[in-house]
Design an enzyme around this catalytic site. Structure first.
Site, mmCIF file in Angstrom:
data_model
loop_
_atom_site.group_PDB
_atom_site.id
_atom_site.type_symbol
_atom_site.label_atom_id
_atom_site.label_comp_id
_atom_site.label_asym_id
_atom_site.label_seq_id
_atom_site.Cartn_x
_atom_site.Cartn_y
_atom_site.Cartn_z
ATOM 1 N N SER A 411 4.930 -92.854 -77.070
ATOM 2 C CA SER A 411 4.019 -93.784 -77.757
ATOM 3 C C SER A 411 4.698 -95.101 -78.052
ATOM 4 O O SER A 411 4.024 -96.111 -78.272
ATOM 5 C CB SER A 411 3.558 -93.236 -79.105
ATOM 6 O OG SER A 411 3.429 -91.868 -79.097
ATOM 7 N N HIS A 432 0.265 -93.130 -71.105
ATOM 8 C CA HIS A 432 0.100 -92.923 -72.540
ATOM 9 C C HIS A 432 -1.314 -92.439 -72.842
ATOM 10 O O HIS A 432 -2.273 -93.212 -72.817
ATOM 11 C CB HIS A 432 0.410 -94.239 -73.279
ATOM 12 C CG HIS A 432 0.386 -94.097 -74.763
ATOM 13 N ND1 HIS A 432 0.000 -95.094 -75.603
ATOM 14 C CD2 HIS A 432 0.712 -93.055 -75.557
ATOM 15 C CE1 HIS A 432 0.081 -94.676 -76.852
ATOM 16 N NE2 HIS A 432 0.509 -93.439 -76.847
ATOM 17 N N GLU A 444 -3.422 -95.567 -71.343
ATOM 18 C CA GLU A 444 -2.614 -96.780 -71.166
ATOM 19 C C GLU A 444 -1.614 -96.476 -70.051
ATOM 20 O O GLU A 444 -0.827 -95.534 -70.161
ATOM 21 C CB GLU A 444 -1.848 -97.135 -72.454
ATOM 22 C CG GLU A 444 -2.621 -98.016 -73.413
ATOM 23 C CD GLU A 444 -1.795 -98.438 -74.637
ATOM 24 O OE1 GLU A 444 -2.141 -99.447 -75.244
ATOM 25 O OE2 GLU A 444 -0.818 -97.756 -74.994
ATOM 26 N N ASN A 482 -0.965 -99.044 -80.059
ATOM 27 C CA ASN A 482 -0.243 -98.675 -81.277
ATOM 28 C C ASN A 482 0.443 -99.872 -81.926
ATOM 29 O O ASN A 482 0.617 -99.909 -83.132
ATOM 30 C CB ASN A 482 0.781 -97.576 -80.981
ATOM 31 C CG ASN A 482 0.086 -96.232 -80.825
ATOM 32 O OD1 ASN A 482 -1.077 -96.084 -81.191
ATOM 33 N ND2 ASN A 482 0.786 -95.257 -80.270
#
Ligand code: 3HC
Ligand code: NAI
Length: 707
Positions: A411, A432, A444, A482
């Site tokens: 992440s 991701h 992602e 994130n």
């Protein structure tokens, strides 16, 4: 007869005029098509050699409906309803051959014809609601006349397509797409050419108590299910009009409601998002003919929260997976959880028992790295620690065959450093996934410095295979999603210190359109996840002693969220309902006092301030991300936010929302908080240079995407 224009051609076979549409890639009913259709139909009506007209497509799709890109250009003449009126009032019978998909205006075109023939493989629907509008070329009036109110409402309000042969009443003939198909179609046209012409608009509709109840129940249900959306209720209203007025009055009501929807920010946002989702698959600088690798088998390392969900994605589409764990007990636990998930789907009727067994049979557990020697792709989902991941990649480098793609689900970690643990960094990429990995649509795709083009192209193609939306991003802390969510969580936490309550912030964000607010989300995901991320970068946040300090305190007290029954809220045994806890306010008061932060009564913190404080920094961070080239375009950021974080699609995503309300306003409010929040404001509310420049140049994010 002949070529009318680039999109429409006609030919005469016996006494039937064949009017063909050819407007690649999807036969959108663009201006050229509408002009060509009017011309072709008018000529055929006048031509004494023609006894019937067959409207068909030269592509494998019948038509995807109105050309959505024309909605913003304004020049819609001749309007589609006028084309359809000409067809329906034709003195010669017009038959639509729905050879493939017919969507929106495409289906409305078929509905205006006097007969409809389709192939069994065709799918049809009225998906306008996903564009923030309703069918505006008679769909709300004609469809109920053929399939009844209930099915018409289901189709129009959900926007979901149906198989042509499942819709009783819609087609006069449904045939297999075989070699003889055209002979069957021709025979059908010959059989009706001398019959009285049936027109859908002549079918009477009337309201009764049962229907009134159906419309009311439908509206009540939709208010809950489509919370915040404008168009779904307007769709119901339009269909209902058909039952209380004449066909022409119904059409007028549909037109008025269509225009009402079209002028909303929601319609602009949803139409923008339609193209945003599609452009995400176009990678700047990647040649269209880039070759891709075959992915026929996959290895997943780590059978924890993410690994299990990731493995399910592949089993769901028939790709065998080797699931690797360190220890047999962890493997057994992971496989048992996957089985439980599938069995829960079976209980809900979404899978059969055979499908559950088939998917489980595609998942093979292992504790031996050698079992990965022949897979085409490995996705690592082990603990979020650089040294652990590097050790895994070293091992993969030894055992995996040449040409295998080596992916990490990290992440936050630097994928370049992970790639360097191997002798084949060009085969390494980030994939991701978002939790729950078998549910969330976003993937992602993180390109590292040395990732090769064919690995990127394969990953983007693979996203489609497993029914995800892939968005390419580059390496930075937290990538796009994130990295941005951190600023949102930071601000929500800071508001607690300043006097807001978790339920107050959550309600404002819920009402803005998110499925839940930041505190409910934190409790669900586990507050420990964010805590460990902060632990890994204390240096970076050290200048702000207030940074998520209440969340840190909660974790240090063992209040890590829903899984232990307490976090930012309390949870009764077995319940997921957050219950406000005065103890959290007490912690916030204490910490504010220690840090010298002046608290305000919660009712002095307005809804507007909560939105500005939580959402505008997202936009600002998005601008930074664009400036750094981490995301290719602003619209990619929006796709990430809608599919990965539940950002309301009717707002288009944070970047489109910013364009809609005005970048100068966003800039002005960021500057306001920069000035009024003291040291904190100076630390976190500095506007991105890109944002400042865009405002100076009177540009929008959408305008720079187009450059
Ligand atoms: N208008 C303009 N462009 C369209 C379009 C449309 N209606 N439908 C698709 N396109 C474009 C896409 O943007 C894409 O362009 P790109 O290659 O440059 O990215 C290209 O056509 C191919 O589209 P997809 O990648 O989506 O192709 P798929 O094969 O995966 O899907 C489809 C085909 C199911 C037809 C899908 O494109 C789709 O759902 N299209 C939209 C259907 C729709 O919403 N119709 C209603 C339009 S509004 C209307 O008709 C109003 C009327 O009631 C008055
Ligand atoms: P988890 O703790 O639930 O699972 C990790 C699993 O990896 C454990 O089952 C562990 O036994 C196994 N494991 C550890 N080292 C191993 C090794 N050397 N070989 C084989 N198996 C090993 O963790 P989770 O949440 O699934 O996270 C995994 C990765 O996914 C992390 O990098 C995380 O950052 C990332 N991620 C997590 C998300 C989340 O919401 N949990 C979302 C997106 C990414």
């Amino acid at each position: 007869m002949g070529q009318i224009n680039l999109s429409i051609s006609t030919k005469l076979i016996d006494d039937i005029a064949i009017v063909d549409i050819h407007n690649a890639p999807v036969n959108a009913l663009s201006k050229d098509v509408r002009i060509g259709l009017m011309e072709a139909i008018s000529q055929s009506i006048k031509n004494p050699e023609v006894n019937a007209i067959l409207l068909s497509s030269q592509l494998s799709i019948f038509s995807a409906g109105a050309d959505i890109s024309e909605f913003s250009s304004g020049d819609l003449t001749p309007v589609l309803p006028d084309v359809l009126h000409l067809i329906e009032s034709s003195s010669k019978p017009v038959v639509a051959l729905v050879n493939g998909g017919a969507f929106g205006g495409g289906l409305e075109l078929a509905l205006a014809c006097h007969y409809r023939v389709s192939f069994t493989s065709a799918r049809v629907g009225l998906p306008e609601v996903h564009l923030g509008i309703l069918p505006g070329a008679g769909g709300t009036q004609r469809l109920p006349r053929l399939v009844g109110a209930k099915i018409a409402l289901d189709m129009i309000v959900s926007g979901r397509p149906n198989a042509a042969d499942s819709l009783e009443g819609l087609f006069d003939l449904v045939i297999e797409h075989s070699e003889d198909a055209m002979t069957e179609v021709a025979a059908f046209v010959q059989s009706i050419k001398n019959e009285p012409i049936p027109r859908v608009s002549d079918i009477p509709l009337s309201m009764d108590d049962a229907l009134e109840q159906l419309f009311n129940d439908y509206a009540d249900n939709i208010k809950k299910r489509s919370r915040g959306f404008f168009a779904p209720l307007k769709c119901i209203e339009a269909v209902k009009h058909g039952y209380t007025s004449s066909f022409d009055d119904g059409l007028n009501a549909e037109k008025a409601l269509f225009m009402q929807c079209m002028q909303t920010p929601q319609a602009r946002a949803q139409q923008y998002f339609f193209f945003a989702e599609r452009s995400a698959s176009h990678i700047i600088g990647l040649p269209k003919d880039t070759s891709t690798r075959v992915i026929a088998s996959v290895g997943v390392i780590g059978a924890g929260t993410m690994g299990g969900g990731i493995a399910m994605n592949f089993a769901n589409v028939g790709i065998p997976v080797t699931l690797l764990e360190q220890r047999q007990d962890a493997l057994d636990k992971g496989l048992a959880l996957i089985r439980k998930n599938y069995e829960n789907s079976a209980k809900k009727g979404k899978l059969t028992a055979e499908q559950v067994e088939h998917r489980m049979s595609l998942l093979e557990g292992s504790t031996d790295y050698d079992s990965l020697s022949d897979v085409d792709l490995v996705i690592e989902a082990v603990f979020e620690k650089l040294d652990v991941k590097q050790a895994v990649f070293k091992q993969l480098d030894k055992v995996c065959k040449q040409g295998a793609i080596l992916a990490t689900n990290t992440s936050t970690l630097d994928i370049n450093l992970i790639a360097q643990a191997t002798d084949r960094p060009s085969d390494v990429i980030g994939l991701h996934f978002f939790s729950p990995a078998n549910v969330m649509k976003l993937l992602e795709v993180v390109r590292a410095d040395e990732t090769s083009n064919d690995v990127i192209a394969t990953a983007m193609k693979l996203a489609k295979t497993i029914k995800k939306v892939g968005v390419i991003v580059k390496v930075c802390f937290g990538f796009v999603g994130n990295r941005m969510i951190e600023v949102y969580a930071r601000e929500a936490n800071r508001l607690l210190l300043e006097g807001a309550t978790p339920e107050q912030v959550d309600k404002v964000i819920f009402d803005y359109g998110f499925p839940m607010g930041p505190f409910t989300m934190g409790d669900m995901a586990g507050l420990d996840i964010g805590y460990f991320v902060r632990e890994s970068r204390r240096e970076f946040i050290a200048h702000d002693p207030s940074y998520c300090i209440v969340a840190d305190q909660l974790v240090e007290q063992g209040r890590v969220g829903l899984k232990v029954g307490k976090g930012a809220y309390l949870y009764e045994q077995g319940s997921r309902k957050p219950v406000p806890d005065p103890e959290v306010i007490r912690i916030a008061e204490q910490k504010a006092k220690e840090l010298g932060i002046t608290r305000r009564p919660s009712d002095e913190i307005s809804e507007q301030e909560i939105i500005e404080r939580c959402i505008y920094p997202l936009v600002n961070e998005g601008a930074e991300i664009l400036a750094e080239g981490i995301a290719q375009r602003a619209s990619d950021i929006d796709v990430i936010y809608v599919y990965g974080y539940g950002y309301p699609v009717y707002r288009g995503g944070p970047m489109q929302y910013a364009d809609e309300i005005g970048l100068s306003h966003i800039l002005q409010r960021l500057q306001h908080y920069q000035e009024t929040l003291g040291e904190y404001g100076k630390a976190w509310f500095t506007p991105s240079e890109m944002l400042v420049q865009l405002v100076k140049d009177s540009k929008t994010f959408a305008s720079i995407d187009k450059e």
